[in-house]
Structures are given as C-alpha cells and as structure tokens.
Design a protein around this motif. Structure first.
Motif, PDB file in Angstrom:
ATOM      1  N   GLY A  90      -3.519  -1.209   2.771  1.00 58.33           N
ATOM      2  CA  GLY A  90      -3.031  -0.295   1.721  1.00 58.33           C
ATOM      3  C   GLY A  90      -2.527  -1.313   0.434  1.00 58.33           C
ATOM      4  N   ALA A  91      -3.034  -2.215   0.291  1.00 56.37           N
ATOM      5  CA  ALA A  91      -2.706  -2.927  -1.017  1.00 56.37           C
ATOM      6  C   ALA A  91      -1.279  -3.222  -1.407  1.00 56.37           C
ATOM      7  CB  ALA A  91      -3.615  -2.414  -2.153  1.00 56.37           C
ATOM      8  N   GLU A  92      -0.497  -3.517  -0.365  1.00 53.45           N
ATOM      9  CA  GLU A  92       0.883  -3.295  -0.395  1.00 53.45           C
ATOM     10  C   GLU A  92       1.275  -4.959  -0.315  1.00 53.45           C
ATOM     11  OE1 GLU A  92       4.549  -2.959  -1.628  1.00 53.45           O
ATOM     12  OE2 GLU A  92       3.448  -1.365  -1.495  1.00 53.45           O
ATOM     13  N   LEU A  93       1.774  -5.459  -1.336  1.00 56.14           N
ATOM     14  CA  LEU A  93       1.960  -7.098  -1.095  1.00 56.14           C
ATOM     15  C   LEU A  93       3.470  -7.183  -0.448  1.00 56.14           C
ATOM     16  CD1 LEU A  93       1.065  -8.524  -4.672  1.00 56.14           C
ATOM     17  CD2 LEU A  93      -0.165  -8.784  -2.252  1.00 56.14           C
ATOM     18  N   PHE A  94       4.386  -6.513  -0.524  1.00 55.08           N
ATOM     19  CA  PHE A  94       5.673  -6.584  -0.031  1.00 55.08           C
ATOM     20  C   PHE A  94       5.491  -6.279   1.671  1.00 55.08           C
ATOM     21  CE2 PHE A  94      10.006  -4.853   1.391  1.00 55.08           C
ATOM     22  CZ  PHE A  94      10.696  -5.798   0.927  1.00 55.08           C
ATOM     23  N   ALA A 130      13.796 -14.572  -1.506  1.00 54.14           N
ATOM     24  CA  ALA A 130      12.684 -14.918  -2.546  1.00 54.14           C
ATOM     25  C   ALA A 130      11.261 -13.891  -2.532  1.00 54.14           C
ATOM     26  CB  ALA A 130      12.103 -16.356  -2.244  1.00 54.14           C
ATOM     27  N   ILE A 131      11.499 -12.851  -1.770  1.00 59.94           N
ATOM     28  CA  ILE A 131      10.321 -12.180  -1.784  1.00 59.94           C
ATOM     29  C   ILE A 131      10.534 -11.049  -2.923  1.00 59.94           C
ATOM     30  CG2 ILE A 131       8.833 -10.231  -0.817  1.00 59.94           C
ATOM     31  CD1 ILE A 131       9.358 -11.974   2.059  1.00 59.94           C
ATOM     32  N   PRO A 132       9.572 -10.766  -3.982  1.00 58.02           N
ATOM     33  CA  PRO A 132       9.721  -9.791  -4.899  1.00 58.02           C
ATOM     34  C   PRO A 132       9.684  -8.266  -4.130  1.00 58.02           C
ATOM     35  CG  PRO A 132       8.073 -11.340  -5.559  1.00 58.02           C
ATOM     36  CD  PRO A 132       8.351 -11.708  -4.342  1.00 58.02           C
ATOM     37  N   ILE A 133      10.788  -7.537  -4.530  1.00 63.88           N
ATOM     38  CA  ILE A 133      10.815  -5.963  -3.919  1.00 63.88           C
ATOM     39  C   ILE A 133       9.735  -5.301  -4.851  1.00 63.88           C
ATOM     40  CG2 ILE A 133      13.333  -6.264  -3.321  1.00 63.88           C
ATOM     41  CD1 ILE A 133      14.063  -4.982  -5.718  1.00 63.88           C
ATOM     42  N   PRO A 134       9.305  -4.346  -4.193  1.00 61.12           N
ATOM     43  CA  PRO A 134       8.332  -3.264  -4.910  1.00 61.12           C
ATOM     44  C   PRO A 134       8.853  -2.394  -6.127  1.00 61.12           C
ATOM     45  CG  PRO A 134       8.580  -2.555  -2.643  1.00 61.12           C
ATOM     46  CD  PRO A 134       9.703  -3.688  -2.713  1.00 61.12           C
ATOM     47  N   ARG A 140      14.623   1.222  -9.845  1.00 60.93           N
ATOM     48  CA  ARG A 140      15.749   1.897  -9.572  1.00 60.93           C
ATOM     49  C   ARG A 140      17.061   1.192  -9.351  1.00 60.93           C
ATOM     50  NH1 ARG A 140      14.612   7.065  -7.285  1.00 60.93           N
ATOM     51  NH2 ARG A 140      16.822   7.074  -6.168  1.00 60.93           N
ATOM     52  N   ILE A 141      17.162   0.027  -9.162  1.00 61.87           N
ATOM     53  CA  ILE A 141      18.217  -0.957  -9.209  1.00 61.87           C
ATOM     54  C   ILE A 141      18.390  -1.283 -10.776  1.00 61.87           C
ATOM     55  CG2 ILE A 141      18.992  -3.271  -8.431  1.00 61.87           C
ATOM     56  CD1 ILE A 141      17.357  -2.930  -6.146  1.00 61.87           C
ATOM     57  N   ALA A 142      17.453  -1.546 -11.383  1.00 61.73           N
ATOM     58  CA  ALA A 142      17.513  -2.113 -12.872  1.00 61.73           C
ATOM     59  C   ALA A 142      18.218  -1.408 -13.909  1.00 61.73           C
ATOM     60  CB  ALA A 142      16.133  -2.903 -13.224  1.00 61.73           C
ATOM     61  N   PHE A 143      17.495   0.038 -13.850  1.00 61.88           N
ATOM     62  CA  PHE A 143      17.970   0.840 -14.710  1.00 61.88           C
ATOM     63  C   PHE A 143      19.363   1.443 -14.611  1.00 61.88           C
ATOM     64  CE2 PHE A 143      18.095   5.211 -16.704  1.00 61.88           C
ATOM     65  CZ  PHE A 143      17.861   5.025 -17.813  1.00 61.88           C
TER      66      PHE A 143
END
Length: 334
Positions: A90-94, A130-134, A140-143
C-alpha cells in the motif's frame, strides 16, 4: 575465550543482520526523513540513546532469560511481517516502520518472555516517537496549533493596544511608520509541533535517566519485618517512578504549546514596532532556540518539583509519629 565470545554474540548478530536486510529500504528512508525533516531531526540521536540504554541494562537482560514466550513471539513476528508486506503493497511508510517496532518487540518476547517488556518500554517508546506520523494526521494536529498560537498573539497584541486583525492563521497588523498593513502567517513551522515532538522525547529521556535509583520508604514498616519493608519500598518506589515519568511526559505537551504561543505573541508585538522582518531570518531561528531552552528549563523544573515533593512526602512524618506507626504496624502484623 574467543570461541565463548563468538558463541555469545552469534545469535544477536545473526538476527540483527537478518532484520537489517529485510528492513534495509525502510531504515534508509527513515534515516533520510530524520536528516531532511526538521520536525523529526531529533530522530538522529534516538539510535544512540537506545543503544546506550540497552548497554546499561545488559546485565538485567541476562537475568530475564528464564521464561521465553516462543509461541507469542512467533505470532508477533508473523504479524510484523504481514504488516511490512501490507505497508509495502500500500506504499504506507508509517505501517512499515511500525512493523519494525512490533518485530523487535516480538523477537525480545520470543527469547526472553513478557518480563523483558519492562526493559524495552522506554527504548521502544523513543523509537515510536522518532517515527514520522502520516501527513494527514500531522496536518490535523498542526493546524489547530497554528490557530491557537495566532489567537494568543492577537490577545497579546491587544493588551499592548496594537490594532490587529486575525483571519485564521494569518495576522494583519500595521507596523509603525508603514503606509499599508502587513501580514504575518503562522505557518506550519511556527505551529509548535516541532518543539512538541522534541520536548516529549526529551521528557522521556529525562524521566528515564533521572529516575530515583533507590526507591523511597514511607517509614511505616517495622525494622523487624524486613520483607514487609522491602515490599513497601518496591511498591512506593515503583509507583513514584511511574507517576513521575507520566507527569513529565504529559507536562511536556502544554509546556511546548504555551512556550510556542509566547514566541509567536512576542514576534507579533515586535513586528508592530520593528516591522515584519523580525519574523524572518536570524531572529526567527534565534527566538526558536531561546524558547526551546526555556521550555526545557520548565520541564526540568517540573522534575525538580516532583523530586522535592517525594522527599517531603517521605520525610513528612515526625519521628514520634513514625515510631508509633511502626509499633502499630508491627502489632498488626503479629
């Protein structure tokens, strides 16, 4: 002696080589993200911190080899491989990166059992941080953090009687001497999520390396009842270490958010008097470092307050009351 050393390290090296081979592309992409993404640049230090923690706990690892959980570990390894396949398809790195955490934990359970999780809790939690979130979750957190920081800046500027208008995360103001209004945008980099992720990681590291080594005693057990005294010490010490770590990690969240709001507010006030150029260049970077140092100082102060409270609580009973409580406790036991 060399034969003994080679046998001792043969299995760990073989397993580490196999994991590195299977997750080579995942680890390479994760390393590139740590290097290029400033929100997760603290990840470059995480492998060294985890390695140092594991080296410190190496003796305790040897003591936990008595009850391996092979079936549970094997199931966990299978689920990790399935998650790696699903994430790759699924090309999902997380998902791929989380499967690495599950794999390492399952391997540890396979060889050492569930009790090893007490030693791996902090290293695995640091790896997860240390794992970047999607990106969709990141936005949704930053805004909302951007909106909070901009609203705080408007409130601070209003206190200084500075005319200002806010539209979402964009602040419109009139600098002194300017002929037209200027705009300050509280962008994603100013949302505070960068300092939030870093400060939470710092809180975990700080809580681990400054935890009390000798569990505190309430002073209520009789000296003639050594087993009860040891139970009290372990119970109170374990509870205090857990709650101290939890409070520090939770406290890092509001500290990071509020200190970033102070930074954005100060930038807005200074932009009115000195122009919007203070929001760019050297001042922007310098203020970020100053605010992060202040946030770290508040975090350390929180830890000092917790340690001082524990000492006061431990020594809170006067000597007479302590002796009376000890006599009462001995009579109850007998």
């Amino acid at each position: 002696m060399s034969v003994t050393i080679s046998r001792k390290f043969y299995k760990p090296l073989a397993i580490a080589t196999a994991v590195a081979f299977v997750y080579f592309s995942v680890l390479m992409k994760l390393g590139r993200d740590w290097w290029s993404d400033e929100n997760y640049s603290h990840g470059l230090l995480i492998p060294f911190i985890i390695g140092f923690i594991l080296w410190q706990e190496r003796k305790r690892f040897n003591d936990e080899r008595n009850c391996p959980a092979t079936w549970v570990g094997a199931i966990g390894v299978s689920l990790a491989m399935l998650a790696l396949w699903a994430g790759t398809a699924g090309a999902e790195l997380f998902v791929q990166r989380l499967s690495l955490v599950l794999l390492v934990t399952s391997i540890a359970i396979y060889f050492f059992g569930f009790r090893i999780l007490r030693l791996l809790a902090v290293p695995m939690f640091l790896l997860v941080l240390a794992i970047p979130i999607p990106q969709i979750l990141f936005n949704r957190i930053a805004f909302p953090l951007q909106l909070f920081a901009s609203s705080c800046a408007v409130e601070a500027m209003t206190l200084f009687n500075i005319p200002v208008l806010r539209q979402g995360n964009v602040i419109e103001l009139m600098p002194l001497g300017a002929k037209e209004p200027k705009r300050l945008a509280v962008v994603e980099a100013c949302s505070g999520i960068r300092s939030l992720m870093t400060l939470v990681t710092l809180a975990v590291v700080y809580a681990y390396f400054t935890r009390p080594k000798n569990p505190a005693n309430l002073g209520l057990s009789s000296p003639h009842n050594s087993s009860a005294s040891k139970r009290d010490k372990l119970r109170f010490g374990g509870d205090f270490n857990f709650w101290r770590s939890l409070i520090l990690v939770i406290a890092a969240v509001p500290i990071a958010i509020l200190t970033n709001a102070v930074r954005v507010s100060g930038t807005g006030v200074l932009a009115h008097y000195y122009g919007t150029k203070v929001a760019d260049g050297f001042f922007h970077s310098f203020s970020g470092w100053v605010i992060y140092i202040a946030a770290a100082a508040l975090l350390f102060a929180t830890g000092c307050v917790l340690d001082r409270s524990q000492k006061l609580f431990r020594g809170g009973l006067p000597p007479a009351q302590s002796r009376g409580a000890a006599i009462l406790n001995q009579a109850t036991v007998e």
